[in-house]
Design a protein around this motif. Structure first.
Motif, PDB file in Angstrom:
ATOM      1  N   THR A  29       0.826  -1.204   0.000  1.00  0.00           N
ATOM      2  CA  THR A  29       0.000   0.000   0.000  1.00  0.00           C
ATOM      3  C   THR A  29       0.861   1.255   0.000  1.00  0.00           C
ATOM      4  OG1 THR A  29      -1.720  -1.187   1.201  1.00  0.00           O
ATOM      5  CG2 THR A  29      -1.838   1.205   1.223  1.00  0.00           C
ATOM      6  N   PHE A  30       1.918   1.265   0.801  1.00  0.00           N
ATOM      7  CA  PHE A  30       2.820   2.411   0.850  1.00  0.00           C
ATOM      8  C   PHE A  30       3.470   2.632  -0.519  1.00  0.00           C
ATOM      9  CE2 PHE A  30       7.051   4.249   1.664  1.00  0.00           C
ATOM     10  CZ  PHE A  30       6.644   5.452   2.214  1.00  0.00           C
ATOM     11  N   ALA A  31       3.909   1.560  -1.162  1.00  0.00           N
ATOM     12  CA  ALA A  31       4.525   1.677  -2.491  1.00  0.00           C
ATOM     13  C   ALA A  31       3.520   2.222  -3.499  1.00  0.00           C
ATOM     14  CB  ALA A  31       5.057   0.320  -2.945  1.00  0.00           C
ATOM     15  N   LEU A  32       2.277   1.753  -3.439  1.00  0.00           N
ATOM     16  CA  LEU A  32       1.247   2.266  -4.351  1.00  0.00           C
ATOM     17  C   LEU A  32       0.995   3.751  -4.117  1.00  0.00           C
ATOM     18  CD1 LEU A  32      -1.362  -0.637  -4.407  1.00  0.00           C
ATOM     19  CD2 LEU A  32       0.021   0.185  -6.314  1.00  0.00           C
ATOM     20  N   LEU A  38       3.878  10.122  -7.364  1.00  0.00           N
ATOM     21  CA  LEU A  38       4.780  10.406  -8.487  1.00  0.00           C
ATOM     22  C   LEU A  38       4.001  10.621  -9.781  1.00  0.00           C
ATOM     23  CD1 LEU A  38       7.676   7.902  -7.717  1.00  0.00           C
ATOM     24  CD2 LEU A  38       7.644  10.382  -7.367  1.00  0.00           C
ATOM     25  N   VAL A  39       2.957   9.841  -9.995  1.00  0.00           N
ATOM     26  CA  VAL A  39       2.110  10.026 -11.188  1.00  0.00           C
ATOM     27  C   VAL A  39       1.458  11.407 -11.150  1.00  0.00           C
ATOM     28  CG1 VAL A  39      -0.023   9.247 -12.311  1.00  0.00           C
ATOM     29  CG2 VAL A  39       1.692   7.581 -11.613  1.00  0.00           C
ATOM     30  N   ALA A  40       0.970  11.809  -9.970  1.00  0.00           N
ATOM     31  CA  ALA A  40       0.338  13.131  -9.841  1.00  0.00           C
ATOM     32  C   ALA A  40       1.343  14.241 -10.149  1.00  0.00           C
ATOM     33  CB  ALA A  40      -0.230  13.291  -8.434  1.00  0.00           C
ATOM     34  N   PHE A  41       2.545  14.151  -9.582  1.00  0.00           N
ATOM     35  CA  PHE A  41       3.568  15.156  -9.868  1.00  0.00           C
ATOM     36  C   PHE A  41       3.928  15.166 -11.354  1.00  0.00           C
ATOM     37  CE2 PHE A  41       4.729  15.213  -5.281  1.00  0.00           C
ATOM     38  CZ  PHE A  41       4.658  16.578  -5.105  1.00  0.00           C
ATOM     39  N   ALA A  42       4.045  13.988 -11.948  1.00  0.00           N
ATOM     40  CA  ALA A  42       4.409  13.904 -13.368  1.00  0.00           C
ATOM     41  C   ALA A  42       3.341  14.541 -14.245  1.00  0.00           C
ATOM     42  CB  ALA A  42       4.629  12.449 -13.769  1.00  0.00           C
ATOM     43  N   MET A  43       2.076  14.340 -13.914  1.00  0.00           N
ATOM     44  CA  MET A  43       1.003  14.947 -14.714  1.00  0.00           C
ATOM     45  C   MET A  43       1.038  16.464 -14.615  1.00  0.00           C
ATOM     46  SD  MET A  43      -2.323  12.451 -14.432  1.00  0.00           S
ATOM     47  CE  MET A  43      -2.783  13.126 -12.880  1.00  0.00           C
ATOM     48  N   LEU A  57      -6.314  13.789 -10.383  1.00  0.00           N
ATOM     49  CA  LEU A  57      -5.691  14.083  -9.090  1.00  0.00           C
ATOM     50  C   LEU A  57      -6.672  13.836  -7.943  1.00  0.00           C
ATOM     51  CD1 LEU A  57      -3.628  17.339  -9.742  1.00  0.00           C
ATOM     52  CD2 LEU A  57      -2.793  14.998  -9.516  1.00  0.00           C
ATOM     53  N   LEU A  58      -7.917  14.230  -8.133  1.00  0.00           N
ATOM     54  CA  LEU A  58      -8.917  13.998  -7.090  1.00  0.00           C
ATOM     55  C   LEU A  58      -9.155  12.509  -6.858  1.00  0.00           C
ATOM     56  CD1 LEU A  58     -11.462  16.852  -7.871  1.00  0.00           C
ATOM     57  CD2 LEU A  58      -9.838  16.706  -5.968  1.00  0.00           C
ATOM     58  N   VAL A  59      -9.189  11.742  -7.927  1.00  0.00           N
ATOM     59  CA  VAL A  59      -9.369  10.287  -7.791  1.00  0.00           C
ATOM     60  C   VAL A  59      -8.163   9.666  -7.084  1.00  0.00           C
ATOM     61  CG1 VAL A  59      -9.509   8.117  -9.087  1.00  0.00           C
ATOM     62  CG2 VAL A  59     -10.959  10.038  -9.719  1.00  0.00           C
ATOM     63  N   LEU A  60      -6.954  10.051  -7.486  1.00  0.00           N
ATOM     64  CA  LEU A  60      -5.757   9.527  -6.844  1.00  0.00           C
ATOM     65  C   LEU A  60      -5.726   9.907  -5.357  1.00  0.00           C
ATOM     66  CD1 LEU A  60      -3.008  10.136  -9.561  1.00  0.00           C
ATOM     67  CD2 LEU A  60      -4.039   7.967  -8.898  1.00  0.00           C
ATOM     68  N   ALA A  61      -6.148  11.122  -5.048  1.00  0.00           N
ATOM     69  CA  ALA A  61      -6.187  11.566  -3.649  1.00  0.00           C
ATOM     70  C   ALA A  61      -7.209  10.752  -2.853  1.00  0.00           C
ATOM     71  CB  ALA A  61      -6.511  13.057  -3.572  1.00  0.00           C
ATOM     72  N   ALA A  62      -8.365  10.502  -3.449  1.00  0.00           N
ATOM     73  CA  ALA A  62      -9.393   9.712  -2.766  1.00  0.00           C
ATOM     74  C   ALA A  62      -8.906   8.286  -2.508  1.00  0.00           C
ATOM     75  CB  ALA A  62     -10.680   9.696  -3.583  1.00  0.00           C
ATOM     76  N   ILE A  63      -8.217   7.712  -3.470  1.00  0.00           N
ATOM     77  CA  ILE A  63      -7.669   6.365  -3.292  1.00  0.00           C
ATOM     78  C   ILE A  63      -6.639   6.362  -2.162  1.00  0.00           C
ATOM     79  CG2 ILE A  63      -6.255   4.573  -4.373  1.00  0.00           C
ATOM     80  CD1 ILE A  63      -7.624   5.301  -7.027  1.00  0.00           C
ATOM     81  N   GLN A  64      -5.798   7.379  -2.124  1.00  0.00           N
ATOM     82  CA  GLN A  64      -4.792   7.449  -1.066  1.00  0.00           C
ATOM     83  C   GLN A  64      -5.431   7.624   0.310  1.00  0.00           C
ATOM     84  OE1 GLN A  64      -1.487  10.022  -1.695  1.00  0.00           O
ATOM     85  NE2 GLN A  64      -0.850   8.982  -3.552  1.00  0.00           N
ATOM     86  N   VAL A  65      -6.470   8.408   0.389  1.00  0.00           N
ATOM     87  CA  VAL A  65      -7.183   8.563   1.666  1.00  0.00           C
ATOM     88  C   VAL A  65      -7.775   7.225   2.089  1.00  0.00           C
ATOM     89  CG1 VAL A  65      -9.223   9.596   2.740  1.00  0.00           C
ATOM     90  CG2 VAL A  65      -7.657  11.020   1.441  1.00  0.00           C
ATOM     91  N   GLY A  66      -8.349   6.502   1.140  1.00  0.00           N
ATOM     92  CA  GLY A  66      -8.886   5.177   1.450  1.00  0.00           C
ATOM     93  C   GLY A  66      -7.814   4.231   1.955  1.00  0.00           C
ATOM     94  N   GLN A  68      -5.023   5.091   3.422  1.00  0.00           N
ATOM     95  CA  GLN A  68      -4.611   5.561   4.742  1.00  0.00           C
ATOM     96  C   GLN A  68      -5.570   5.077   5.824  1.00  0.00           C
ATOM     97  OE1 GLN A  68      -2.108   7.427   6.048  1.00  0.00           O
ATOM     98  NE2 GLN A  68      -1.003   7.678   4.150  1.00  0.00           N
ATOM     99  N   ILE A  69      -6.850   5.208   5.550  1.00  0.00           N
ATOM    100  CA  ILE A  69      -7.851   4.829   6.546  1.00  0.00           C
ATOM    101  C   ILE A  69      -7.895   3.317   6.725  1.00  0.00           C
ATOM    102  CG2 ILE A  69     -10.337   4.751   6.999  1.00  0.00           C
ATOM    103  CD1 ILE A  69     -10.408   7.538   5.620  1.00  0.00           C
ATOM    104  N   TYR A  70      -7.944   2.603   5.639  1.00  0.00           N
ATOM    105  CA  TYR A  70      -8.168   1.166   5.713  1.00  0.00           C
ATOM    106  C   TYR A  70      -6.946   0.417   6.231  1.00  0.00           C
ATOM    107  CZ  TYR A  70     -10.191  -3.311   4.476  1.00  0.00           C
ATOM    108  OH  TYR A  70     -10.697  -4.573   4.525  1.00  0.00           O
ATOM    109  N   TYR A  71      -5.762   0.761   5.761  1.00  0.00           N
ATOM    110  CA  TYR A  71      -4.575   0.006   6.139  1.00  0.00           C
ATOM    111  C   TYR A  71      -3.788   0.636   7.281  1.00  0.00           C
ATOM    112  CZ  TYR A  71      -5.306  -2.979   2.143  1.00  0.00           C
ATOM    113  OH  TYR A  71      -5.848  -3.871   1.262  1.00  0.00           O
TER     114      TYR A  71
END
Length: 107
Positions: A29-32, A38-43, A57-66, A68-71
């Motif tokens: 999860t941390f690697a993802l 990095l994908v967000a910065f590259a875009m 970016l919003l989708v990537l942020a939402a996935i990262q929040v998920g 963070q919360i879940y794992y």
């Protein structure tokens, strides 16, 4: 006596494997999350079209929040049902509030 020792060894091995699997999930999860960052910065650096970049970016942020919360906040573990319910209830209430404000502004 041998059964107690065998049972304790089996329990220890089970707990050890469980912790190992959990650590593996957290590392993946941390690697993802690093890859998503990095994908967000590259875009943004590539100066892609804003109409494409902002939703991604919003989708990537939402996935990262998920993640963070879940794992990392261990919401997936037993015994966290009530805090999970409260958290998701708060997210739902915040979503309804934002939706209502958006409707009021656009109406």
């Amino acid at each position: 006596m041998a059964d107690k020792v065998s049972g304790a060894t089996e329990q220890f091995d089970f707990e050890k494997q469980k912790r190992k699997d959990e650590m593996k999930q957290q590392v993946i999860t941390f690697a993802l999350m690093i890859i998503f960052t990095l994908v967000a910065f590259a875009m943004v650096i590539a100066e892609l079209d804003r109409l494409f970049v902002i939703p991604v970016l919003l989708v990537l942020a939402a996935i990262q929040v998920g993640f963070q919360i879940y794992y990392f906040m261990h919401m997936s573990h037993k015994g966290h049902e009530l805090p999970s319910l409260m958290f998701y209830g708060g997210v739902f209430a915040a979503f309804l509030t934002i939706l209502a404000l958006v409707v009021l502004v656009w109406w």
